[in-house]
Design a protein around this motif. Structure first.
Motif, PDB file in Angstrom:
ATOM      1  N   ILE A   1       0.841  -1.207   0.000  1.00  0.00           N
ATOM      2  CA  ILE A   1       0.000   0.000   0.000  1.00  0.00           C
ATOM      3  C   ILE A   1       0.866   1.243   0.000  1.00  0.00           C
ATOM      4  O   ILE A   1       0.571   2.242  -0.685  1.00  0.00           O
ATOM      5  CB  ILE A   1      -0.947  -0.019   1.214  1.00  0.00           C
TER       6      ILE A   1
ATOM      7  N   LEU B   1       2.184   1.582  -3.672  1.00  0.00           N
ATOM      8  CA  LEU B   1       1.166   1.990  -4.644  1.00  0.00           C
ATOM      9  C   LEU B   1       0.531   3.328  -4.304  1.00  0.00           C
ATOM     10  O   LEU B   1       0.133   4.081  -5.189  1.00  0.00           O
ATOM     11  CB  LEU B   1       0.069   0.921  -4.725  1.00  0.00           C
TER      12      LEU B   1
ATOM     13  N   SER C   1      -4.285   1.901  -4.289  1.00  0.00           N
ATOM     14  CA  SER C   1      -4.605   0.668  -3.566  1.00  0.00           C
ATOM     15  C   SER C   1      -6.120   0.503  -3.418  1.00  0.00           C
ATOM     16  O   SER C   1      -6.649  -0.609  -3.567  1.00  0.00           O
ATOM     17  CB  SER C   1      -3.945   0.681  -2.191  1.00  0.00           C
TER      18      SER C   1
ATOM     19  N   SER D   1      -8.410  -2.430  -4.899  1.00  0.00           N
ATOM     20  CA  SER D   1      -9.222  -3.202  -3.952  1.00  0.00           C
ATOM     21  C   SER D   1     -10.690  -3.205  -4.351  1.00  0.00           C
ATOM     22  O   SER D   1     -11.357  -4.260  -4.330  1.00  0.00           O
ATOM     23  CB  SER D   1      -9.068  -2.630  -2.542  1.00  0.00           C
TER      24      SER D   1
ATOM     25  N   ALA E   1      -7.130  -4.629   3.434  1.00  0.00           N
ATOM     26  CA  ALA E   1      -6.275  -3.535   2.954  1.00  0.00           C
ATOM     27  C   ALA E   1      -6.988  -2.196   2.910  1.00  0.00           C
ATOM     28  O   ALA E   1      -6.331  -1.158   2.804  1.00  0.00           O
ATOM     29  CB  ALA E   1      -5.750  -3.873   1.552  1.00  0.00           C
TER      30      ALA E   1
ATOM     31  N   ALA F   1      -5.389   1.577   3.485  1.00  0.00           N
ATOM     32  CA  ALA F   1      -5.311   2.398   2.282  1.00  0.00           C
ATOM     33  C   ALA F   1      -6.045   3.722   2.470  1.00  0.00           C
ATOM     34  O   ALA F   1      -5.594   4.768   1.987  1.00  0.00           O
ATOM     35  CB  ALA F   1      -5.893   1.634   1.094  1.00  0.00           C
TER      36      ALA F   1
END
Length: 280
Positions: free
Chosen positions: A129, A132, A137, A141, A174, A178
């Motif tokens: 994360i 990116l 991210s 996702s 995530a 993020a």
């Protein structure tokens, strides 16, 4: 402006009387023109700064709404399994379970594996994360969530449902990190607490709205299952399809508003060029 007008009048009178321009007069006129050019540059720079400030405020409100809708939709989707678990374990669910195990045993295994997937994701996805970035991210996702939920909605084998839902929980792990990364990137430190509060409100609102929405979908499905051509035991497919579709809202908002803080680089370069042209 007054100096510019006086210089213009003086120049016209000199040309009217056909008085030759001496070096001092030329220098005086050039200074006036130069001052007018500086004044115009300052006005242009100020206008650009005001426009940039307006764009920044719009971007701030937009990214706040995008992050709210992101965590809202993620928590909305997390409620699909608790709502549909009774339908999934029924004999009319439309899923093919292994012959040697019951539906309840398989659901228990899915819940255990998905919990491990969340723990694994929270432990290992942090560095990716950071590489990116929070927004990218989240976009990845949300795309994966929509894809996996669509697979679940159309699945006929329990193995497809099982691996897809474990993937949903892995991706879910995530999203919170993020979102925090995006808050840190787009907002000053003094606003972090407020934005985290917004995300927390989005989580609670998403849960509440999910149960109300899914209950309405299942009720409508029972009333119109014959006309829709969906067996009542498979109405859980509508719930997962709705969860997949709602991911398109935050994806659209992130694509519109989630721009980098360096988007004003062109403005900064032009401002520096203007300042370099000013007399010392």
């Amino acid at each position: 402006l007054r100096a510019g007008n006086q210089g213009a009048i003086k120049y016209k009178s000199i040309r009217k009387n056909k008085v030759p321009l001496n070096e001092a007069g030329i220098k005086g006129s050039s200074k006036i023109v130069h001052r007018n050019g500086i004044f115009a540059s300052v006005l242009r720079l100020r206008s650009m700064e005001e426009s940039c400030e307006d764009d920044k405020q719009k971007q701030t409100l937009g990214i706040s709404a995008a992050l709210f809708s992101t965590y809202f939709s993620v928590m909305f989707s997390k409620c699909t399994l608790p709502v549909t678990i009774a339908l999934l374990t029924s004999n009319e669910s439309g899923l093919l379970f292994p012959s040697n195990q019951s539906a309840n045993e398989m659901i228990s295994r899915v819940l255990a594996c998905s919990t491990l997937a969340i723990a694994f994701g929270k432990f290992f996805l942090g560095p990716f994360i950071d590489i990116l970035g929070g927004v990218h991210s989240l976009q990845v996702s949300l795309t994966l969530l929509a894809t996996l939920l669509s697979l679940i909605a159309s699945s006929t084998k329990f193995s497809t449902f099982q691996f897809s839902w474990i993937g949903v929980d892995f991706v879910f792990s995530a999203c919170w990190v993020a979102c925090l990364n995006a808050v840190q990137h787009f907002f000053p430190e003094r606003e972090w607490t407020n934005q985290i509060s917004v995300l927390a409100a989005a989580a609670r609102t998403g849960n509440a709205f999910a149960f109300m929405t899914f209950a309405s979908i299942l009720q409508l499905g029972q009333n119109f299952s014959v006309s829709w051509g969906i067996p009542q035991g498979q109405l859980w497919r509508l719930v997962y399809a709705a969860s997949a579709l709602i991911q398109l809202i935050p994806l659209s908002l992130l694509a519109i508003f989630a721009k980098s803080r360096d988007d004003n680089s062109d403005f900064n370069a032009e401002r520096n060029n203007m300042c370099a042209k000013q007399p010392s």
